[in-house]
Design a protein around this motif. Structure first.
Motif, mmCIF file in Angstrom:
data_model
loop_
_atom_site.group_PDB
_atom_site.id
_atom_site.type_symbol
_atom_site.label_atom_id
_atom_site.label_comp_id
_atom_site.label_asym_id
_atom_site.label_seq_id
_atom_site.Cartn_x
_atom_site.Cartn_y
_atom_site.Cartn_z
ATOM 1 N N SER A 64 51.374 43.914 50.267
ATOM 2 C CA SER A 64 51.400 44.576 48.963
ATOM 3 C C SER A 64 50.440 43.941 47.962
ATOM 4 O O SER A 64 49.944 44.606 47.064
ATOM 5 C CB SER A 64 52.819 44.539 48.389
ATOM 6 N N ASP A 65 50.202 42.636 48.086
ATOM 7 C CA ASP A 65 49.477 41.831 47.100
ATOM 8 C C ASP A 65 50.307 41.637 45.825
ATOM 9 O O ASP A 65 49.763 41.321 44.773
ATOM 10 C CB ASP A 65 48.117 42.442 46.764
ATOM 11 N N TRP A 66 51.632 41.815 45.916
ATOM 12 C CA TRP A 66 52.507 41.595 44.768
ATOM 13 C C TRP A 66 52.374 40.152 44.276
ATOM 14 O O TRP A 66 52.221 39.255 45.092
ATOM 15 C CB TRP A 66 53.967 41.868 45.172
ATOM 16 N N PRO A 67 52.409 39.906 42.980
ATOM 17 C CA PRO A 67 52.629 40.817 41.843
ATOM 18 C C PRO A 67 51.353 41.466 41.310
ATOM 19 O O PRO A 67 51.314 41.856 40.148
ATOM 20 C CB PRO A 67 53.254 39.900 40.807
ATOM 21 N N HIS A 68 50.335 41.561 42.152
ATOM 22 C CA HIS A 68 49.106 42.275 41.827
ATOM 23 C C HIS A 68 48.278 41.600 40.730
ATOM 24 O O HIS A 68 47.981 42.198 39.702
ATOM 25 C CB HIS A 68 49.416 43.728 41.460
ATOM 26 N N PRO A 69 47.881 40.338 40.983
ATOM 27 C CA PRO A 69 46.963 39.687 40.040
ATOM 28 C C PRO A 69 45.575 40.295 40.162
ATOM 29 O O PRO A 69 45.261 40.983 41.139
ATOM 30 C CB PRO A 69 46.979 38.232 40.496
ATOM 31 N N GLY A 70 44.754 40.018 39.198
ATOM 32 C CA GLY A 70 43.379 40.512 39.222
ATOM 33 C C GLY A 70 43.034 41.215 37.929
ATOM 34 O O GLY A 70 43.752 42.120 37.504
ATOM 35 N N CYS B 46 52.909 41.144 54.244
ATOM 36 C CA CYS B 46 52.117 39.996 54.690
ATOM 37 C C CYS B 46 51.205 39.399 53.626
ATOM 38 O O CYS B 46 50.387 38.529 53.945
ATOM 39 C CB CYS B 46 51.273 40.386 55.901
ATOM 40 N N HIS B 47 51.352 39.860 52.368
ATOM 41 C CA HIS B 47 50.502 39.260 51.339
ATOM 42 C C HIS B 47 51.183 39.376 49.982
ATOM 43 O O HIS B 47 51.112 40.408 49.307
ATOM 44 C CB HIS B 47 49.136 39.953 51.293
ATOM 45 N N THR B 48 51.852 38.303 49.585
ATOM 46 C CA THR B 48 52.472 38.215 48.264
ATOM 47 C C THR B 48 52.151 36.848 47.666
ATOM 48 O O THR B 48 51.651 35.954 48.352
ATOM 49 C CB THR B 48 54.005 38.369 48.333
ATOM 50 N N HIS B 49 52.460 36.703 46.387
ATOM 51 C CA HIS B 49 52.311 35.420 45.701
ATOM 52 C C HIS B 49 53.559 35.167 44.861
ATOM 53 O O HIS B 49 54.233 36.111 44.437
ATOM 54 C CB HIS B 49 51.094 35.422 44.769
ATOM 55 N N VAL B 50 53.837 33.909 44.608
ATOM 56 C CA VAL B 50 54.916 33.521 43.703
ATOM 57 C C VAL B 50 54.319 32.621 42.631
ATOM 58 O O VAL B 50 53.567 31.686 42.938
ATOM 59 C CB VAL B 50 56.050 32.797 44.457
#
Length: 309
Positions: free
Chosen positions: A249-255, A31-35
């Motif tokens: 997951s928060d993929w691809p894990h920015p931060g 429920c939490h990814t980014h592209v």
């Protein structure tokens, strides 16, 4: 729970992802990814806080095939500002497998909102933490403005903020007609445990079904090995109401790394999080197949309007 077949780890964007040891429930959703990218097609906002590398839809799908994830929610990332093109194009490619959460501003038209809805967007993100908004009055105005813009579409309001700011928003929550979703444990600090300030108020809102919480990116709230101290937070939230919890997951894990300042001119590396281990850890923390199915499959299907067969 049934065990998955041994599969080699997958290396994606510098991170190694082991397949989870447990076969996930049918319809499990990240429920939490980014592209991100390609940058020549989707230019970044000039006033962005950071510059990400490229993390394309095909990379994410390869990861999800490795993990046994069937559905996904793409959350529009802040470096694109309110230009949702990258997220919407990814949703169009995903079809019924994907849903999205958009970022909008005063220039976003009703026609654009409808087009995003048709593509699979079901929420709007209010990114208070990344924008450094801690003033209660300003945060409340943003929340109410977003609510008025998307209420006719029936979207939810996804808020990235911390517990103290959330507490200041509580009077406004009672006046909203849309679901409210809080990112990343509402930035509760795992080391402080469930007794920390304002966490009790969050639990009460979850208990009453007034807010949803994403059990996402525990590495953002914990600094101990394997995020072990986040277990108490997860278990307290489950005890409050497992029907209002989601996993991402928060993929691809920015931060940026802790203590490291962000530099807009430099491409920021993604964090090397093992998402297979993250799922195994979630299974261990929950320790109940019925609750696991709620968090990974049933709750996302309800909130994000996934079609059921």
């Amino acid at each position: 729970m049934p065990q998955s077949h041994p599969t080699p780890s997958a290396a994606i964007h510098g991170g190694s992802h082991q397949p989870p040891h447990t076969v996930l429930p049918a319809g499990s959703c990240d429920c939490h990814t980014h592209v991100f990218g390609p940058t020549d097609r989707y230019p970044l906002a000039t006033d962005r806080q950071y510059t990400p590398g490229q993390a394309r839809l095909e990379d994410m799908l390869r990861l999800h095939d490795q993990l046994g994830i069937e559905r996904v929610v793409i959350v529009h990332p802040s470096p694109y500002g309110s230009d949702n093109s990258c997220t919407v194009d990814a949703l169009l490619a995903l079809g019924e497998r994907g849903r999205g959460v958009a970022v909008i501003d005063e220039k976003t038209s009703d026609a654009q909102l409808q087009a995003m809805h048709d593509a699979g967007v079901r929420g709007v993100r209010i990114n208070l933490e990344t924008d450094g908004i801690h003033d209660p009055a300003l945060a409340t105005r943003q929340l109410r403005w977003a609510h008025e813009r998307v209420k006719d579409l029936g979207w939810h309001l996804q808020i990235y903020t911390n517990l103290a700011v959330f507490a200041s928003l509580e009077p406004a929550l009672d006046q909203l007609s849309l679901p409210v979703v809080l990112d990343h444990f509402c930035r509760a600090q795992a080391a402080l445990g469930p007794a920390q300030a304002h966490f009790g108020s969050l639990l009460q809102r979850v208990r009453e079904g007034q807010v949803w919480v994403k059990l996402s990116a525990p590495h953002r709230i914990s600094s101990v090995p394997d995020c072990a101290d986040a277990a108490a937070m997860v278990q307290a939230l489950i005890a409050a109401n497992p029907d209002r919890l989601l996993w991402g997951s928060d993929w691809p894990h920015p931060g940026a790394a802790p203590g490291k300042p962000r530099q807009r001119e430099v491409v920021e590396n993604f964090n090397p999080i093992d998402d297979g281990r993250a799922l195994d850890r979630l299974v261990e923390w929950i320790n109940d197949p019925v609750t696991l199915k709620k968090i990974l499959a049933d709750n996302p299907a309800k909130l994000y309007d996934f079609k059921t067969t």
